[in-house]
Design a protein around this motif. Structure first.
Motif, PDB file in Angstrom:
ATOM      1  N   GLU A  52      49.298  57.388 -27.315  1.00 16.93           N
ATOM      2  CA  GLU A  52      47.965  57.950 -27.110  1.00 16.93           C
ATOM      3  C   GLU A  52      47.118  57.494 -28.276  1.00 16.93           C
ATOM      4  O   GLU A  52      47.588  57.439 -29.417  1.00 16.93           O
ATOM      5  CB  GLU A  52      47.992  59.477 -27.051  1.00 16.93           C
ATOM      6  CG  GLU A  52      48.287  60.034 -25.684  1.00 16.93           C
ATOM      7  CD  GLU A  52      48.015  61.529 -25.575  1.00 16.93           C
ATOM      8  OE1 GLU A  52      47.292  62.072 -26.440  1.00 16.93           O
ATOM      9  OE2 GLU A  52      48.534  62.141 -24.636  1.00 16.93           O
ATOM     10  N   GLN A  54      42.784  57.054 -29.849  1.00 17.88           N
ATOM     11  CA  GLN A  54      41.342  57.219 -29.765  1.00 17.88           C
ATOM     12  C   GLN A  54      40.709  55.848 -29.932  1.00 17.88           C
ATOM     13  O   GLN A  54      40.989  55.150 -30.911  1.00 17.88           O
ATOM     14  CB  GLN A  54      40.841  58.153 -30.875  1.00 17.88           C
ATOM     15  CG  GLN A  54      41.241  59.606 -30.700  1.00 17.88           C
ATOM     16  CD  GLN A  54      40.291  60.368 -29.795  1.00 17.88           C
ATOM     17  OE1 GLN A  54      39.354  59.786 -29.256  1.00 17.88           O
ATOM     18  NE2 GLN A  54      40.516  61.661 -29.623  1.00 17.88           N
ATOM     19  N   THR A  56      36.971  53.362 -29.366  1.00 16.71           N
ATOM     20  CA  THR A  56      35.537  53.234 -29.092  1.00 16.71           C
ATOM     21  C   THR A  56      35.262  51.756 -28.865  1.00 16.71           C
ATOM     22  O   THR A  56      36.131  50.903 -29.082  1.00 16.71           O
ATOM     23  CB  THR A  56      34.684  53.738 -30.271  1.00 16.71           C
ATOM     24  OG1 THR A  56      35.059  53.022 -31.457  1.00 16.71           O
ATOM     25  CG2 THR A  56      34.877  55.230 -30.504  1.00 16.71           C
ATOM     26  N   SER A 106      35.067  50.379 -22.513  1.00 14.36           N
ATOM     27  CA  SER A 106      34.937  51.546 -23.380  1.00 14.36           C
ATOM     28  C   SER A 106      33.509  51.717 -23.854  1.00 14.36           C
ATOM     29  O   SER A 106      32.753  50.755 -23.988  1.00 14.36           O
ATOM     30  CB  SER A 106      35.878  51.415 -24.585  1.00 14.36           C
ATOM     31  OG  SER A 106      35.627  50.201 -25.265  1.00 14.36           O
ATOM     32  N   PRO A 110      33.940  58.077 -29.019  1.00 24.92           N
ATOM     33  CA  PRO A 110      35.408  58.008 -29.052  1.00 24.92           C
ATOM     34  C   PRO A 110      35.999  58.549 -27.754  1.00 24.92           C
ATOM     35  O   PRO A 110      35.510  59.529 -27.200  1.00 24.92           O
ATOM     36  CB  PRO A 110      35.780  58.896 -30.243  1.00 24.92           C
ATOM     37  CG  PRO A 110      34.551  58.933 -31.094  1.00 24.92           C
ATOM     38  CD  PRO A 110      33.396  58.856 -30.148  1.00 24.92           C
ATOM     39  N   GLU A 111      37.038  57.908 -27.284  1.00 24.71           N
ATOM     40  CA  GLU A 111      37.697  58.319 -26.052  1.00 24.71           C
ATOM     41  C   GLU A 111      39.207  58.216 -26.222  1.00 24.71           C
ATOM     42  O   GLU A 111      39.714  57.265 -26.806  1.00 24.71           O
ATOM     43  CB  GLU A 111      37.254  57.437 -24.885  1.00 24.71           C
ATOM     44  CG  GLU A 111      37.924  57.802 -23.574  1.00 24.71           C
ATOM     45  CD  GLU A 111      37.521  56.891 -22.436  1.00 24.71           C
ATOM     46  OE1 GLU A 111      37.821  57.220 -21.273  1.00 24.71           O
ATOM     47  OE2 GLU A 111      36.903  55.840 -22.710  1.00 24.71           O
ATOM     48  N   ARG A 112      39.912  59.220 -25.719  1.00 21.81           N
ATOM     49  CA  ARG A 112      41.375  59.203 -25.791  1.00 21.81           C
ATOM     50  C   ARG A 112      41.925  58.466 -24.573  1.00 21.81           C
ATOM     51  O   ARG A 112      41.528  58.728 -23.437  1.00 21.81           O
ATOM     52  CB  ARG A 112      41.927  60.625 -25.819  1.00 21.81           C
ATOM     53  CG  ARG A 112      43.444  60.689 -26.031  1.00 21.81           C
ATOM     54  CD  ARG A 112      43.925  62.129 -25.953  1.00 21.81           C
ATOM     55  NE  ARG A 112      43.330  62.928 -26.997  1.00 21.81           N
ATOM     56  CZ  ARG A 112      43.881  63.165 -28.181  1.00 21.81           C
ATOM     57  NH1 ARG A 112      45.059  62.625 -28.461  1.00 21.81           N
ATOM     58  NH2 ARG A 112      43.283  63.921 -29.074  1.00 21.81           N
ATOM     59  N   ARG A 132      43.098  57.668 -18.640  1.00 21.16           N
ATOM     60  CA  ARG A 132      42.065  58.346 -19.427  1.00 21.16           C
ATOM     61  C   ARG A 132      42.140  59.825 -19.074  1.00 21.16           C
ATOM     62  O   ARG A 132      41.423  60.316 -18.216  1.00 21.16           O
ATOM     63  CB  ARG A 132      40.700  57.750 -19.101  1.00 21.16           C
ATOM     64  CG  ARG A 132      40.648  56.263 -19.447  1.00 21.16           C
ATOM     65  CD  ARG A 132      39.509  55.568 -18.785  1.00 21.16           C
ATOM     66  NE  ARG A 132      38.641  54.939 -19.761  1.00 21.16           N
ATOM     67  CZ  ARG A 132      37.849  53.915 -19.506  1.00 21.16           C
ATOM     68  NH1 ARG A 132      37.809  53.397 -18.302  1.00 21.16           N
ATOM     69  NH2 ARG A 132      37.087  53.415 -20.432  1.00 21.16           N
ATOM     70  N   GLU A 134      41.192  62.565 -20.162  1.00 16.16           N
ATOM     71  CA  GLU A 134      40.055  63.468 -20.302  1.00 16.16           C
ATOM     72  C   GLU A 134      38.922  63.127 -19.343  1.00 16.16           C
ATOM     73  O   GLU A 134      37.857  63.743 -19.392  1.00 16.16           O
ATOM     74  CB  GLU A 134      39.547  63.441 -21.751  1.00 16.16           C
ATOM     75  CG  GLU A 134      40.586  63.950 -22.742  1.00 16.16           C
ATOM     76  CD  GLU A 134      40.148  63.816 -24.177  1.00 16.16           C
ATOM     77  OE1 GLU A 134      40.365  64.768 -24.939  1.00 16.16           O
ATOM     78  OE2 GLU A 134      39.580  62.768 -24.544  1.00 16.16           O
ATOM     79  N   GLY A 170      43.923  54.339 -34.907  1.00 11.61           N
ATOM     80  CA  GLY A 170      43.520  55.278 -33.866  1.00 11.61           C
ATOM     81  C   GLY A 170      44.660  55.826 -33.046  1.00 11.61           C
ATOM     82  O   GLY A 170      44.449  56.663 -32.156  1.00 11.61           O
ATOM     83  N   ASP A 172      47.582  58.160 -32.040  1.00  8.84           N
ATOM     84  CA  ASP A 172      48.052  59.506 -32.351  1.00  8.84           C
ATOM     85  C   ASP A 172      49.568  59.564 -32.425  1.00  8.84           C
ATOM     86  O   ASP A 172      50.130  60.246 -33.272  1.00  8.84           O
ATOM     87  CB  ASP A 172      47.564  60.501 -31.290  1.00  8.84           C
ATOM     88  CG  ASP A 172      46.063  60.672 -31.309  1.00  8.84           C
ATOM     89  OD1 ASP A 172      45.475  60.515 -32.390  1.00  8.84           O
ATOM     90  OD2 ASP A 172      45.477  60.959 -30.256  1.00  8.84           O
ATOM     91  N   ASP A 360      34.966  66.169 -25.125  1.00  9.95           N
ATOM     92  CA  ASP A 360      35.229  66.586 -26.505  1.00  9.95           C
ATOM     93  C   ASP A 360      33.977  67.109 -27.198  1.00  9.95           C
ATOM     94  O   ASP A 360      33.965  68.212 -27.763  1.00  9.95           O
ATOM     95  CB  ASP A 360      35.781  65.405 -27.306  1.00  9.95           C
ATOM     96  CG  ASP A 360      37.264  65.178 -27.042  1.00  9.95           C
ATOM     97  OD1 ASP A 360      37.816  65.890 -26.191  1.00  9.95           O
ATOM     98  OD2 ASP A 360      37.850  64.291 -27.689  1.00  9.95           O
TER      99      ASP A 360
END
Length: 372
Positions: A52, A54, A56, A106, A110-112, A132, A134, A170, A172, A360
């Protein structure tokens, strides 16, 4: 087969394998213990790598994974975000090279994303999938033929020794499995979670396909599928303990960070022009309302698939049931998911969520507004 290594960037690493791993995690600073030994030249003929991250929009090449290896021959596995938003995977082993890419488009925020590479040398097939979680969008997937077996030691070292800088800033977490892991919608509730049914509250782990659950304002609804999965306790799978009596809870519950709850109030109506919205549990961690739960490297989560996108009664609170979106449109994605084996024509089509879903930055806006 299952997860064999899980990274914990900035705080050491965790290695996990087998049913006892969730109860007895091995944790250390920059090191870990594998519960399955392997020689330096052992090759994984099949497996999965999950991250996972983050991301951009970027104007430069941005590595997410960079894993070199020497045994049995020199090679490298790299996953990078390139300008324009695409993800590119390059796998080298000796003189052999495999590569593929997916276009993410993208944005500036920021996007997870969740990225899974799975391969099986025997069948000669590999796939790269980007989700994606979220956003209400279908997974992106591509494949390539004649995948290369990958060195066990190199992959697990990438998780066990994060100070070797094999993971991008980025990222996780990184998890490695020696099996083909499913993709698509994942469960987000623990098995002991109490669910409203016409016969009273029942533990989620007891519910089966064909059982009835009670939906506020709609009465009894049948369960189409009761899903269960053991996952890395990291990223959006990381457990959150939500405290009663907040959110209507009659007792504390533990849910995945990405599990969405219904929240409402004057601030919600003012900010989002809606009586209620869905908010991921990770945004509800405050001194009063919730905390990150103590857990081992793995967590077993459950969830229910219903005919429509519904809000379940959960210990007095309201939480989203499994959202599958437009998954049934793709036979390949269904077969790669936890719903493999279900008749695709009978799977529901969830055109939208039961309530508006906060991103977010919207959830942070709501939290700051309530704290003011």
């Amino acid at each position: 087969m299952g997860w064999v290594a899980i990274s914990c960037p900035g705080a050491g690493a965790i290695a996990a394998h087998g049913p006892d791993a969730a109860r007895e995690p091995a944790i250390g600073r920059g090191t870990g213990t594998l519960l399955r030994s392997a020689g330096p030249a052992e090759l994984m003929g099949q497996g999965s790598i999950l991250i996972e991250a983050q991301i951009t929009a970027t104007r430069v090449l941005t590595p997410l994974l960079d894993i070199p290896f020497r045994h049995p021959v020199a090679g490298r596995l790299t996953l990078s975000q390139v300008p324009g938003g695409a993800l590119t995977l390059v796998l080298e082993r000796g003189r052999k090279v495999r590569h593929c890419s997916l276009n993410l488009e993208s944005g500036e925020r920021p996007e997870r994303i969740r990225v899974m590479l799975s391969w099986e040398s025997r069948s000669g097939v590999a796939r790269l999938v980007v989700e994606r979680p979220e956003r209400d969008v279908a997974p992106l997937a591509t494949g390539f033929a004649d995948p290369l077996a990958l060195p066990f030691q190199a992959l697990t070292e990438a998780a066990l020794y994060p100070e070797l800088e094999m993971l991008g800033e980025g990222v996780d977490f990184l998890a490695v499995s020696d099996g083909i892991e499913p993709i698509g919608p994942m469960p987000g509730l623990t098995g002991e979670t109490a669910i409203d049914t016409p016969d009273g509250r029942r533990a989620l782990r007891e519910l089966r396909r064909g059982d009835l659950v009670r939906i506020e304002g709609e009465g009894a609804v049948p369960v189409l599928a009761a899903l269960r999965r053991t996952l890395p306790a990291r990223g959006l799978f990381r457990p959150v303990q939500l405290f009663a009596p907040y959110f209507g809870l009659t007792r504390d519950v533990v849910v995945a960070a990405g599990q969405r709850l219904v929240t409402e109030g004057a601030e919600v109506e003012y900010l989002f022009q809606s009586e209620s919205v869905l908010v991921a549990a990770q945004h509800l961690v405050t001194e009063k309302t919730g905390a990150w739960a103590e857990t081992g490297p793995l967590v077993t989560l459950h969830q229910l698939l219903l005919p429509d996108q519904q809000v379940l009664g959960v210990c007095g609170a309201r939480m989203e049931s499994l959202h599958v979106g437009r998954l049934r449109r793709s036979a390949a994605l269904v077969e790669a998911s936890l719903l493999a084996g279900y008749q695709r024509s009978r799977l529901p089509h969830h055109a939208g969520h039961a309530r508006p879903v906060l991103r977010d930055y919207e959830a942070q806006m709501l939290a700051s507004h309530r704290a003011a």
